[in-house]
Each structure stands twice: as structure tokens, then as C-alpha cells.
Design an enzyme around this catalytic site. Structure first.
Site, PDB file in Angstrom:
ATOM      1  CB  SER A 193      -0.914   0.019   1.223  1.00  0.00           C
ATOM      2  OG  SER A 193      -1.805  -1.070   1.206  1.00  0.00           O
TER       3      SER A 193
HETATM    4  N1  SAH Z   1      -1.028  -4.592   3.992  1.00  0.00           N
HETATM    5  C1  SAH Z   1      -0.397  -4.921   2.738  1.00  0.00           C
HETATM    6  C2  SAH Z   1      -1.331  -4.612   1.579  1.00  0.00           C
HETATM    7  C3  SAH Z   1      -1.217  -5.647   0.536  1.00  0.00           C
HETATM    8  S1  SAH Z   1      -2.411  -5.562  -0.743  1.00  0.00           S
HETATM    9  C4  SAH Z   1       0.932  -4.196   2.572  1.00  0.00           C
HETATM   10  O1  SAH Z   1       1.113  -3.151   3.187  1.00  0.00           O
HETATM   11  O2  SAH Z   1       1.779  -4.677   1.837  1.00  0.00           O
HETATM   12  C5  SAH Z   1      -3.727  -6.573  -0.109  1.00  0.00           C
HETATM   13  C6  SAH Z   1      -3.393  -7.988   0.247  1.00  0.00           C
HETATM   14  O3  SAH Z   1      -4.638  -8.641   0.585  1.00  0.00           O
HETATM   15  C7  SAH Z   1      -2.766  -8.814  -0.878  1.00  0.00           C
HETATM   16  O4  SAH Z   1      -1.570  -9.368  -0.417  1.00  0.00           O
HETATM   17  C8  SAH Z   1      -3.813  -9.910  -1.158  1.00  0.00           C
HETATM   18  O5  SAH Z   1      -3.240 -11.151  -1.520  1.00  0.00           O
HETATM   19  C9  SAH Z   1      -4.549  -9.993   0.180  1.00  0.00           C
HETATM   20  N2  SAH Z   1      -5.900 -10.553   0.120  1.00  0.00           N
HETATM   21  C10 SAH Z   1      -6.836 -10.412  -0.849  1.00  0.00           C
HETATM   22  N3  SAH Z   1      -7.951 -11.108  -0.543  1.00  0.00           N
HETATM   23  C11 SAH Z   1      -7.705 -11.727   0.652  1.00  0.00           C
HETATM   24  C12 SAH Z   1      -8.477 -12.594   1.500  1.00  0.00           C
HETATM   25  N4  SAH Z   1      -9.708 -13.011   1.176  1.00  0.00           N
HETATM   26  N5  SAH Z   1      -7.912 -13.004   2.663  1.00  0.00           N
HETATM   27  C13 SAH Z   1      -6.648 -12.596   3.025  1.00  0.00           C
HETATM   28  N6  SAH Z   1      -5.882 -11.789   2.260  1.00  0.00           N
HETATM   29  C14 SAH Z   1      -6.402 -11.351   1.094  1.00  0.00           C
END
Ligand code: SAH
Length: 212
Positions: free
Chosen positions: A63
Site C-alpha cells: 500500500s
Molecule cells: N497490507 C499490505 C497490503 C497488501 S495488498 C501491505 O502493506 O503490503 C492486499 C493484500 O490482501 C494482498 O496481499 C492480497 O493477496 C490480500 N488478500 C486479498 N484477498 C484476501 C483474502 N480473502 N484473505 C486474506 N488476504 C487477502
């Protein structure tokens, strides 16, 4: 490696985020202290301290720092808060929550990311607990949580997550389909009542239901 150059770039990033309206000194301190470049793929090292989202593999992104700061500020973390994070991704937001003193439980649905990030966080002495699973279900075995944070764009707010929040607790979730989401802050007033505050528009990768 965390060099003077990285530290200098981080200071600039903190000032940029501050100028965009983030006022929590605790959150700004955490961003100042955490080496974000270590959460990015090597090819993007030069971009680590720009206020932008970047690819972290598996079609996912880390993010944008401002977004991490905004969500973290809304959560208003107190030392010892039990926090559930949905979407571990790179682990950067996880590390911010940990630095703010939270006991973090984080769920990731992509196995490759889960494996990589779990290792990375351990190597950084971060004791957040990482889980491979479906964030829509939360973590009933560890509920209730003081705070819940969703870091992917949700088509709706899952009841399981609302149920796993303590009364008085806060749930922060970007809601909306593809494209942009509105940031929601929900306060749990009673077992069935929530106070809802809508914040601005944000862009997240989708909160996915089915396994890829
Ligand atoms: N907090 C992270 C944001 C990553 S983007 C950072 O700062 O890097 C969002 C993440 O949510 C991705 O890694 C994606 O794989 C995950 N995601 C999407 N759907 C999901 C679900 N149903 N359960 C758990 N994680 C999920």
C-alpha cells in the site's frame, strides 16, 4: 542494510505524509523508523520512499505510505491492542501496527506471499502472528479483537469481521468494487449496532473470496 541515505529519504517521506494531513506523531514515528525498502522487491529499491503503491509479486501491491498512515491513524492503536489485519501482503503495514505496540494477527490468502512475508517479519524480530487463510472468515479462534483492519478493497463488509470486533472496537475497511473504494471507520456500539464514518476515496487491490 539501512543506510544514511535510506534514513534521509524516510525523513522526507514523513514530511510529505505530514503535509498531506497525517497528524499522529506515533504513526509518523513508525514510518520514520521502518525500512520500507526491505519490504519491496529489489528492482523497486529506488522507489521505496516515494509516496506510491508498488508491486510485491503475485499481482499484489504494498500500500501507498499515505494510505498506511491514514488507516493506522484511524485505528488509533493503544499499546497492547489486539489487532486483526486482513491482507498481510508485503508485511509493511503489519510492521507499522507492531511498532505502534499492537499484538498483531495477520491473514494472507496467497501462499507464496504468506511464506515470504512470514520469514521476513521473523527476521526483523516482529512477533506478529501470520496466518495463511481467507480473511473473509477472520480468526474466530483468536476473537474478539480491539481493532480490525482490511487492506484490500472489499465489495461489502463481512459479518464475520463485525462479529469478531470487541464492543467499543474499531473496524477500518475500504469498501467498493473494482477501481476506487471509500474508506469506512466502524465503531461497535453494541452486539448489533455500529456507528459508521465515511472517509475519502482510496485505491486498493481487491479483497478476493475464492482461492486463486
Ligand atoms: N497490507 C499490505 C497490503 C497488501 S495488498 C501491505 O502493506 O503490503 C492486499 C493484500 O490482501 C494482498 O496481499 C492480497 O493477496 C490480500 N488478500 C486479498 N484477498 C484476501 C483474502 N480473502 N484473505 C486474506 N488476504 C487477502
Amino acid at each position: 542494510m539501512d543506510t544514511f541515505k535510506h534514513k534521509g529519504l524516510r525523513k522526507k517521506l514523513v514530511e510529505e505524509i505530514r503535509s498531506k494531513g497525517i497528524t499522529s506523531e506515533a504513526v509518523l514515528d513508525a514510518i520514520n523508523e521502518i525500512p520500507r525498502h526491505q519490504f519491496l522487491d529489489g528492482a523497486f529499491l529506488n522507489f521505496a520512499y516515494e509516496d506510491k503503491a508498488f508491486p510485491i509479486g503475485e499481482g499484489q501491491t504494498i500500500s501507498q505510505p499515505y494510505t498506511v498512515a491514514f488507516q493506522s491513524s484511524l485505528l488509533n492503536i493503544k499499546r497492547g491492542d489486539k489487532v486483526l489485519e486482513i491482507g498481510t501482503g508485503s508485511g509493511y503495514q503489519t510492521m507499522v501496527l507492531f511498532k505502534l505496540g499492537a499484538k498483531v494477527f495477520s491473514i494472507e490468502r496467497q501462499k507464496a506471499l504468506f511464506d515470504k512475508t512470514k520469514k521476513l517479519l521473523v527476521s526483523m524480530n516482529c512477533t506478529a502472528k501470520c496466518f495463511y487463510g481467507d480473511g473473509y472468515l477472520g480468526l474466530p479462534a483468536f476473537a474478539p479483537f480491539d481493532k480490525i483492519l482490511v487492506t484490500a478493497g472489499a465489495p461489502y463488509i463481512p459479518d464475520d469481521l463485525k462479529n469478531q470486533l470487541k464492543i467499543g472496537g474499531t473496524l477500518v475497511v475500504p469498501v467498493g468494487g473494482d477501481g476506487t473504494q471509500k474508506m469506512y471507520e466502524l465503531r461497535k456500539i453494541s452486539e448489533t449496532e455500529f456507528e459508521e464514518i465515511e472517509h475519502g476515496d482510496f485505491k486498493f487491490v481487491p479483497f478476493l473470496k475464492e482461492k486463486a
